[in-house]
Every structure is written in structure tokens, then in C-alpha cells.
Motif scaffolding. Structure first.
Motif, PDB file in Angstrom:
ATOM      1  N   GLY A  52       0.849  -1.183   0.000  1.00 20.39           N
ATOM      2  CA  GLY A  52       0.000   0.000   0.000  1.00 20.39           C
ATOM      3  C   GLY A  52       0.886   1.235   0.000  1.00 20.39           C
ATOM      4  O   GLY A  52       1.848   1.329  -0.764  1.00 20.39           O
ATOM      5  N   PRO A  53       0.635   2.167   0.906  1.00 19.87           N
ATOM      6  CA  PRO A  53       1.476   3.366   0.969  1.00 19.87           C
ATOM      7  C   PRO A  53       2.749   3.170   1.790  1.00 19.87           C
ATOM      8  O   PRO A  53       3.552   4.092   1.930  1.00 19.87           O
ATOM      9  CB  PRO A  53       0.560   4.386   1.656  1.00 19.87           C
ATOM     10  N   PHE A  54       2.951   1.944   2.330  1.00 21.36           N
ATOM     11  CA  PHE A  54       4.067   1.705   3.226  1.00 21.36           C
ATOM     12  C   PHE A  54       5.216   1.012   2.506  1.00 21.36           C
ATOM     13  O   PHE A  54       5.007   0.149   1.640  1.00 21.36           O
ATOM     14  CB  PHE A  54       3.622   0.837   4.408  1.00 21.36           C
ATOM     15  N   GLN A  55       6.436   1.352   2.889  1.00 16.79           N
ATOM     16  CA  GLN A  55       7.604   0.681   2.351  1.00 16.79           C
ATOM     17  C   GLN A  55       8.097  -0.338   3.370  1.00 16.79           C
ATOM     18  O   GLN A  55       8.164  -0.059   4.574  1.00 16.79           O
ATOM     19  CB  GLN A  55       8.716   1.685   2.043  1.00 16.79           C
ATOM     20  N   CYS A  56       8.442  -1.538   2.892  1.00 21.54           N
ATOM     21  CA  CYS A  56       8.865  -2.624   3.770  1.00 21.54           C
ATOM     22  C   CYS A  56      10.239  -3.117   3.343  1.00 21.54           C
ATOM     23  O   CYS A  56      10.639  -2.966   2.187  1.00 21.54           O
ATOM     24  CB  CYS A  56       7.870  -3.784   3.710  1.00 21.54           C
ATOM     25  N   ALA A  57      10.947  -3.736   4.267  1.00 17.82           N
ATOM     26  CA  ALA A  57      12.203  -4.420   3.979  1.00 17.82           C
ATOM     27  C   ALA A  57      12.168  -5.740   4.733  1.00 17.82           C
ATOM     28  O   ALA A  57      12.268  -5.763   5.963  1.00 17.82           O
ATOM     29  CB  ALA A  57      13.397  -3.574   4.400  1.00 17.82           C
ATOM     30  N   ASP A  58      11.983  -6.828   4.005  1.00 18.92           N
ATOM     31  CA  ASP A  58      11.722  -8.106   4.650  1.00 18.92           C
ATOM     32  C   ASP A  58      12.451  -9.219   3.912  1.00 18.92           C
ATOM     33  O   ASP A  58      12.638  -9.164   2.693  1.00 18.92           O
ATOM     34  CB  ASP A  58      10.216  -8.380   4.661  1.00 18.92           C
ATOM     35  N   LYS A  59      12.845 -10.256   4.669  1.00 17.17           N
ATOM     36  CA  LYS A  59      13.503 -11.406   4.056  1.00 17.17           C
ATOM     37  C   LYS A  59      12.511 -12.326   3.347  1.00 17.17           C
ATOM     38  O   LYS A  59      12.871 -13.029   2.411  1.00 17.17           O
ATOM     39  CB  LYS A  59      14.255 -12.209   5.123  1.00 17.17           C
ATOM     40  N   ILE A  60      11.275 -12.352   3.833  1.00 20.50           N
ATOM     41  CA  ILE A  60      10.272 -13.259   3.275  1.00 20.50           C
ATOM     42  C   ILE A  60       9.270 -12.448   2.466  1.00 20.50           C
ATOM     43  O   ILE A  60       8.581 -11.581   3.015  1.00 20.50           O
ATOM     44  CB  ILE A  60       9.529 -14.037   4.376  1.00 20.50           C
ATOM     45  N   PRO A  61       9.132 -12.706   1.166  1.00 20.54           N
ATOM     46  CA  PRO A  61       8.184 -11.932   0.357  1.00 20.54           C
ATOM     47  C   PRO A  61       6.745 -12.300   0.667  1.00 20.54           C
ATOM     48  O   PRO A  61       6.461 -13.337   1.286  1.00 20.54           O
ATOM     49  CB  PRO A  61       8.553 -12.321  -1.073  1.00 20.54           C
ATOM     50  N   LEU A  62       5.839 -11.442   0.217  1.00 21.71           N
ATOM     51  CA  LEU A  62       4.421 -11.733   0.374  1.00 21.71           C
ATOM     52  C   LEU A  62       3.997 -12.830  -0.590  1.00 21.71           C
ATOM     53  O   LEU A  62       4.607 -13.031  -1.646  1.00 21.71           O
ATOM     54  CB  LEU A  62       3.600 -10.466   0.127  1.00 21.71           C
ATOM     55  N   LYS A  63       2.941 -13.528  -0.213  1.00 22.09           N
ATOM     56  CA  LYS A  63       2.403 -14.598  -1.051  1.00 22.09           C
ATOM     57  C   LYS A  63       1.801 -14.012  -2.323  1.00 22.09           C
ATOM     58  O   LYS A  63       1.180 -12.946  -2.307  1.00 22.09           O
ATOM     59  CB  LYS A  63       1.332 -15.364  -0.279  1.00 22.09           C
ATOM     60  N   THR A  64       1.990 -14.709  -3.416  1.00 20.09           N
ATOM     61  CA  THR A  64       1.389 -14.326  -4.683  1.00 20.09           C
ATOM     62  C   THR A  64       0.477 -15.454  -5.173  1.00 20.09           C
ATOM     63  O   THR A  64       0.400 -16.518  -4.562  1.00 20.09           O
ATOM     64  CB  THR A  64       2.472 -14.041  -5.738  1.00 20.09           C
ATOM     65  N   GLY A  65      -0.212 -15.217  -6.283  1.00 17.97           N
ATOM     66  CA  GLY A  65      -1.058 -16.255  -6.861  1.00 17.97           C
ATOM     67  C   GLY A  65      -2.377 -16.447  -6.159  1.00 17.97           C
ATOM     68  O   GLY A  65      -3.001 -17.516  -6.259  1.00 17.97           O
ATOM     69  N   ILE A  66      -2.829 -15.432  -5.406  1.00 18.48           N
ATOM     70  CA  ILE A  66      -4.118 -15.544  -4.705  1.00 18.48           C
ATOM     71  C   ILE A  66      -5.271 -15.530  -5.698  1.00 18.48           C
ATOM     72  O   ILE A  66      -6.312 -16.158  -5.469  1.00 18.48           O
ATOM     73  CB  ILE A  66      -4.249 -14.414  -3.674  1.00 18.48           C
ATOM     74  N   ASP A  67      -5.101 -14.831  -6.803  1.00 17.88           N
ATOM     75  CA  ASP A  67      -6.143 -14.761  -7.821  1.00 17.88           C
ATOM     76  C   ASP A  67      -6.526 -16.162  -8.283  1.00 17.88           C
ATOM     77  O   ASP A  67      -5.679 -16.939  -8.726  1.00 17.88           O
ATOM     78  CB  ASP A  67      -5.643 -13.930  -9.012  1.00 17.88           C
ATOM     79  N   GLY A  68      -7.804 -16.499  -8.145  1.00 12.74           N
ATOM     80  CA  GLY A  68      -8.291 -17.809  -8.567  1.00 12.74           C
ATOM     81  C   GLY A  68      -8.084 -18.917  -7.556  1.00 12.74           C
ATOM     82  O   GLY A  68      -8.416 -20.080  -7.831  1.00 12.74           O
ATOM     83  N   SER A  69      -7.572 -18.592  -6.369  1.00  7.07           N
ATOM     84  CA  SER A  69      -7.288 -19.622  -5.375  1.00  7.07           C
ATOM     85  C   SER A  69      -8.520 -20.022  -4.570  1.00  7.07           C
ATOM     86  O   SER A  69      -8.504 -21.041  -3.884  1.00  7.07           O
ATOM     87  CB  SER A  69      -6.205 -19.134  -4.409  1.00  7.07           C
ATOM     88  N   GLY A  70      -9.579 -19.193  -4.618  1.00  9.17           N
ATOM     89  CA  GLY A  70     -10.758 -19.474  -3.807  1.00  9.17           C
ATOM     90  C   GLY A  70     -10.630 -19.006  -2.381  1.00  9.17           C
ATOM     91  O   GLY A  70     -11.485 -19.301  -1.538  1.00  9.17           O
ATOM     92  N   VAL A  71      -9.571 -18.248  -2.082  1.00 15.89           N
ATOM     93  CA  VAL A  71      -9.360 -17.694  -0.745  1.00 15.89           C
ATOM     94  C   VAL A  71      -9.803 -16.233  -0.748  1.00 15.89           C
ATOM     95  O   VAL A  71      -9.435 -15.472  -1.640  1.00 15.89           O
ATOM     96  CB  VAL A  71      -7.884 -17.800  -0.329  1.00 15.89           C
TER      97      VAL A  71
END
Length: 271
Positions: free
Chosen positions: A73-92
Motif C-alpha cells: 500500500g502506501p508503506f515501504q517494507c524491507a523483509d527477508k520473506i516476500p508476500l504470497k502471490t497467486g491468490i487470484d483464482g485460489s478461492g481464498v
């Protein structure tokens, strides 16, 4: 893959974890977790079985990875673990503000409100992860569970634990409850708001005063936070416990758990 990762873990102080082979091996294991094809822990004939090679793959990833800058969003992050992708079409169903890390898995039909879901964790079908819930790394949550607002589930990686928190199918965890240190909530159990459960917290039957165990809430029971007096040199103090105040028939839903029916009967929103 398992033997390769076990060998890599045993020689982690002797070999380069940044080599192409090591990075590929760890990434393949994390992909298994991310897609739900493997789990760090699972119930086998009623016992929690931990697959250490997958837990160690997560630890190796932390050693390999460097913080990467990203926008949330409007926030900047620095993280070792990326966010999950591929949610589109997952039914979640995922609401804005939810932070779901790669290497975790949510079955189709899960509903995730603004919350945090750590790497290695597993969330079952029909489970509602309510607002401001924190699911620690490798925690295992079953199907049709309700994690009420502000619930905290401890991780297995930070700090290192022998086994993760396990919440079995059809359980209801009341608001602001804290469950840590490999504790386990049985199938269909309901925990009242503000419950505290660790591997040392006694679970007591209110009808008999009998201690049913520590760190485990029996299936199909209603348990609420309580305390019991203990004598110390400095005086008498109340130490926390969980009090089982009702035993349910298998499959019986407590009134609070029935509040979820409207959410679960709606078709999942696919984003």
C-alpha cells in the motif's frame, strides 16, 4: 529433495548456502509449503508429526535471504520473506490489510481479514481468520475454525519450538486469546475470550477439579480462562489455568460458533 535438504542442514556451517544448488533446494521446499503440497506438521492418527526437514528449510531460507524492499500500500517494507502471490483464482477471500507470507498455505474457502500469517503455517478450508489475528510460523489450523479478533498463535521458528501450535477442525478461539509453545486445541473445542494456553498451562475439569492435562484442550469442550491459588514464600497468588465448564457431544456446535454460519455458507469471493 528431502535427503538433499537434510544433507544441506547438516553441513550448513561448512558449505555456501548462497550457491545456486543450495538456493534452488530451499526454494523448492518453500514452494511445496506455499502450494500446500507439503506441511511442516500434521496430525497422524491423533498425534502431531513434525517434518523437521521442512522446518529446517525455512531456517535455511532465513540464513540465505537478504531483506528486500517492497511496497505494501502506501508503506515501504524491507523483509527477508516476500508476500504470497497467486491468490487470484485460489478461492481464498483476502481483505485489504492482510499480510500473508510466501511459504504459507490457505485452502480454498478460507477467509482472511486484516491479519498476519507467517511462513510455514497452514489454514484449512472454511476457516475465518478475523481482524488483527497473528498466526506464527508453522502454526497448523484446521477446517471450519474461527480465530476471533486479536487472537495470537505462537510460531515454531521464532522462538524455536519442537512442535507448532495446532488448532483442530471446528474449533472456536475467543477474542484476544493467546496460544503458544506448541499448545493444541482439540476438534470442536471452544475457548472463551482472553484464554491463555501454553504447554505448561493446566486444563482443569470444573465438575471434578481433575487436571485433564497441560497445554491441550480436549475435543468438544468449552474452556474459559481462570486461575487457581498457589502458595509461595511471598504469599498466595493466582496462577492461570483453563477451566473446562462444558462437554459437548461430538458434532455439537456452541451458540457462539453458530454465528459463523452466515460467513461460511456464502460462496467464496475470488480475488
Amino acid at each position: 529433495m528431502r535427503s538433499e535438504l537434510e544433507d544441506l542442514w547438516e553441513r550448513r556451517d561448512e558449505v555456501s548456502l548462497q550457491s545456486a544448488e543450495a538456493v534452488a533446494a530451499v526454494d523448492a521446499a518453500i514452494d511445496l509449503l506455499d502450494t500446500g503440497r507439503a506441511r511442516v506438521a500434521e496430525l497422524v492418527e491423533g498425534e502431531v508429526v513434525v517434518h523437521d526437514w521442512l522446518k529446517n528449510a525455512i531456517l535455511l531460507l532465513y540464513k540465505q535471504a537478504s531483506p528486500q524492499t517492497s511496497q505494501f500500500g502506501p508503506f515501504q517494507c524491507a523483509d527477508k520473506i516476500p508476500l504470497k502471490t497467486g491468490i487470484d483464482g485460489s478461492g481464498v477471500q483476502v481483505s485489504p490489510g492482510a499480510v500473508i507470507r510466501r511459504g504459507s498455505y490457505q485452502e480454498p474457502g478460507a477467509v482472511v481479514m486484516p491479519s498476519h500469517i507467517g511462513i510455514g503455517s497452514y489454514v484449512g478450508e472454511g476457516t475465518l481468520v478475523d481482524s488483527w489475528v497473528g498466526i506464527g510460523s508453522c502454526a497448523q489450523i484446521g477446517r471450519n475454525v474461527h480465530l476471533s479478533g486479536g487472537v495470537g498463535l505462537g510460531g515454531m521458528i521464532e522462538p524455536p519450538m519442537a512442535r507448532p501450535v495446532v488448532i483442530e477442525d471446528d474449533a472456536f478461539i475467543g477474542a484476544r486469546s493467546m496460544i503458544y509453545s506448541g499448545a493444541r486445541v482439540g476438534e470442536g473445542a471452544l475457548l472463551g475470550a482472553g484464554a491463555l494456553l501454553t504447554d505448561t498451562i493446566p486444563v482443569i475439569d470444573a465438575a471434578t477439579g481433575e487436571e485433564l492435562g497441560r497445554g491441550e484442550v480436549p475435543p468438544w469442550t468449552v474452556a474459559v480462562p481462570a486461575s487457581r491459588p498457589r502458595e509461595f514464600a511471598g504469599g498466595t497468588f493466582g496462577l492461570p489455568c483453563l477451566l473446562v465448564i462444558k462437554h459437548l457431544k461430538k458434532g455439537e456446535r456452541h451458540d457462539k460458533a453458530k454465528l459463523n454460519d452466515a460467513v461460511r455458507t456464502q460462496p467464496p469471493v475470488i480475488l
